[in-house]
Design a protein around this motif. Sequence first.
Motif, short mmCIF file in Angstrom:
data_model
loop_
_atom_site.label_atom_id
_atom_site.label_comp_id
_atom_site.label_asym_id
_atom_site.label_seq_id
_atom_site.Cartn_x
_atom_site.Cartn_y
_atom_site.Cartn_z
N LEU A 126 0.89 -1.17 0.04
CA LEU A 126 0.07 0.04 0.12
C LEU A 126 0.73 1.07 -0.02
CD1 LEU A 126 -2.72 -1.16 2.48
CD2 LEU A 126 -3.09 -0.10 -0.08
N LYS A 127 2.09 1.12 0.55
CA LYS A 127 2.88 2.36 0.79
C LYS A 127 3.60 2.51 -0.63
CE LYS A 127 5.61 2.59 4.30
NZ LYS A 127 6.40 2.26 5.54
N GLU A 128 3.47 1.87 -1.51
CA GLU A 128 4.23 1.82 -2.89
C GLU A 128 3.48 3.29 -3.63
OE1 GLU A 128 4.26 -1.65 -5.39
OE2 GLU A 128 5.46 -2.52 -3.59
N LYS A 129 2.34 3.51 -3.17
CA LYS A 129 1.85 4.66 -3.81
C LYS A 129 1.67 5.80 -2.55
CE LYS A 129 -1.34 2.32 -7.00
NZ LYS A 129 -2.70 2.17 -7.37
N ASP A 130 1.82 6.99 -2.97
CA ASP A 130 2.09 8.41 -1.97
C ASP A 130 0.65 8.44 -1.44
OD1 ASP A 130 4.65 8.78 -2.85
OD2 ASP A 130 4.25 10.03 -4.22
N LYS A 131 -0.38 8.21 -2.02
CA LYS A 131 -1.63 8.74 -1.47
C LYS A 131 -1.91 7.61 -0.26
CE LYS A 131 -6.18 10.06 -3.06
NZ LYS A 131 -7.10 10.06 -4.43
N GLY A 132 -2.44 8.40 0.79
CA GLY A 132 -2.91 7.60 1.98
C GLY A 132 -3.91 6.52 1.97
N PHE A 133 -3.71 5.67 3.12
CA PHE A 133 -4.95 4.74 3.10
C PHE A 133 -4.94 4.59 4.83
CE2 PHE A 133 -0.50 2.75 3.54
CZ PHE A 133 -0.53 2.18 4.58
N GLU A 134 -5.97 3.73 4.97
CA GLU A 134 -6.38 3.58 6.49
C GLU A 134 -6.32 2.17 6.57
OE1 GLU A 134 -9.68 4.66 9.48
OE2 GLU A 134 -9.97 5.53 7.50
N TYR A 135 -5.89 2.00 7.82
CA TYR A 135 -5.63 0.55 8.35
C TYR A 135 -6.53 0.36 9.54
CZ TYR A 135 -3.53 -3.25 11.40
OH TYR A 135 -3.31 -4.59 11.76
N PHE A 136 -7.37 -0.82 9.44
CA PHE A 136 -8.14 -1.15 10.38
C PHE A 136 -7.76 -2.71 11.27
CE2 PHE A 136 -10.86 1.25 7.38
CZ PHE A 136 -11.57 1.75 8.33
N ASP A 137 -7.96 -2.39 12.44
CA ASP A 137 -7.58 -3.56 13.31
C ASP A 137 -8.55 -3.98 14.03
OD1 ASP A 137 -6.38 -5.68 14.92
OD2 ASP A 137 -4.46 -4.71 14.50
N THR A 138 -9.61 -5.25 13.95
CA THR A 138 -10.56 -5.39 14.67
C THR A 138 -10.75 -5.73 16.12
OG1 THR A 138 -11.23 -7.72 13.57
CG2 THR A 138 -11.88 -5.73 12.19
N HIS A 139 -9.53 -6.75 16.28
CA HIS A 139 -9.49 -7.45 17.44
C HIS A 139 -7.73 -6.90 18.16
CE1 HIS A 139 -12.68 -9.58 15.81
NE2 HIS A 139 -13.10 -9.82 17.14
N SER A 140 -7.80 -5.68 18.30
CA SER A 140 -6.09 -4.96 18.52
C SER A 140 -5.61 -5.51 19.72
CB SER A 140 -6.47 -3.51 18.55
OG SER A 140 -6.91 -3.07 17.45
N GLY A 141 -6.04 -5.98 20.86
CA GLY A 141 -5.42 -6.26 21.83
C GLY A 141 -4.68 -5.34 22.57
N ALA A 142 -3.84 -5.46 23.25
CA ALA A 142 -2.86 -4.46 24.09
C ALA A 142 -1.78 -3.71 23.14
CB ALA A 142 -2.13 -5.07 25.23
N GLY A 143 -1.41 -4.17 21.95
CA GLY A 143 -0.66 -3.42 21.16
C GLY A 143 0.75 -4.01 21.18
N VAL A 144 1.41 -3.90 22.71
CA VAL A 144 2.46 -4.58 22.96
C VAL A 144 2.40 -5.50 24.00
CG1 VAL A 144 4.71 -3.78 23.75
CG2 VAL A 144 3.65 -2.22 22.06
N TYR A 145 3.43 -6.45 24.08
CA TYR A 145 3.41 -7.41 25.01
C TYR A 145 4.66 -7.64 25.89
CZ TYR A 145 -0.97 -8.33 22.51
OH TYR A 145 -2.23 -8.13 22.02
N ASP A 146 4.64 -7.90 27.11
CA ASP A 146 5.78 -8.03 27.83
C ASP A 146 6.03 -9.72 28.00
OD1 ASP A 146 7.55 -8.35 29.69
OD2 ASP A 146 6.32 -7.78 31.32
N LEU A 147 7.20 -10.03 27.47
CA LEU A 147 7.39 -11.49 27.34
C LEU A 147 7.89 -12.06 28.56
CD1 LEU A 147 9.26 -11.57 23.71
CD2 LEU A 147 6.96 -12.15 24.38
N GLN A 148 8.20 -11.18 29.56
CA GLN A 148 8.39 -11.61 30.97
C GLN A 148 7.11 -11.75 31.91
OE1 GLN A 148 11.50 -13.01 31.97
NE2 GLN A 148 11.69 -13.09 29.71
N SER A 149 5.92 -11.26 31.24
CA SER A 149 4.69 -11.39 32.06
C SER A 149 4.46 -12.68 32.30
CB SER A 149 3.60 -10.98 31.37
OG SER A 149 3.12 -11.47 30.16
#
Length: 291
Positions: A29-52
């Motif tokens: 999608l980034k091969e074209k300069d025009k913008g686009f929208e990204y949707f994430d339907t089940h996003s979760g926490a975004g970042v995860y602690d591997l020592q959790s």
Amino acid sequence: MFSYRHSFHAGNHGDVLKHICQMMLINKLKEKDKGFEYFDTHSGAGVYDLQSQEALKTLEFKQGIERLAIDKNSHVLVNQYHELVTAYQKFNQYPGSPEIAKSLLREQDKLTLMEWHPQEVKNLKQNLNGKNISIHHRDGFEGLIALTPPALKRGLVLIDPPYELESEYEQVLQTVCKVHKRWATGIFAIWYPLISERKTDENSFSTTNSKLGKSQSLITSLSQQPFKNLLNIELCVTSPSDFGGMYGSGMVIINAPWQLDVNMEKSLQQITPLLAQDSGASFKVEWLIEG
């Protein structure tokens, strides 16, 4: 309903497949300069602690990202993924799909994230912020229908529910078909699990009780829709077992961009031996609808 937490599974082999595919789609999608929208339907926490406590309980990341020993001859996308993941591993973290998308998107692009779990949406808002990022505490299926078509005509939808409820497989099908009718140019990337032996030869949502059967029914149903094209990608790290468990996963892509199949096949040729748990490891890249 709120029992699923991706922190138990962050960085496993399913994430490796899903996130390499996600990055490849965003790069296209980034091969074209025009913008686009990204949707994430089940996003979760975004970042995860591997020592959790959750991550250390299952240690699934040791069968996923920790097996990726990348050399200079690796496919460019595998290298890009490994470089990104390694930057987070230094802090005992793993980036989920929202964080990966954030790291790749440009100023002209938009990020729309949805999460229904009360604690996870709090974590998501703490982990991600930015002027082009919109976070919604809502059901991802309902939210995707309500928020599409977007103002930006180009875009990508990542759908990866936990599939804890059998109804979620059919919800994926119904939601995608409804949204596609109004936004036919969007790219839809749907992750699904490959779990245990199939318990029936019947290939419909109503007659099969196994999750593998549900996944296969979802793929079959999608292949019967009037999409421009439909690409199916699967990675199995072991043979199916009578004892159950996830032995692989897949990504089915609606409106797959040019050469996605070629590049994913090259990537899987390299990562499958690294993630293999026995001689039953395999992958496939196949067009279910050729456009």
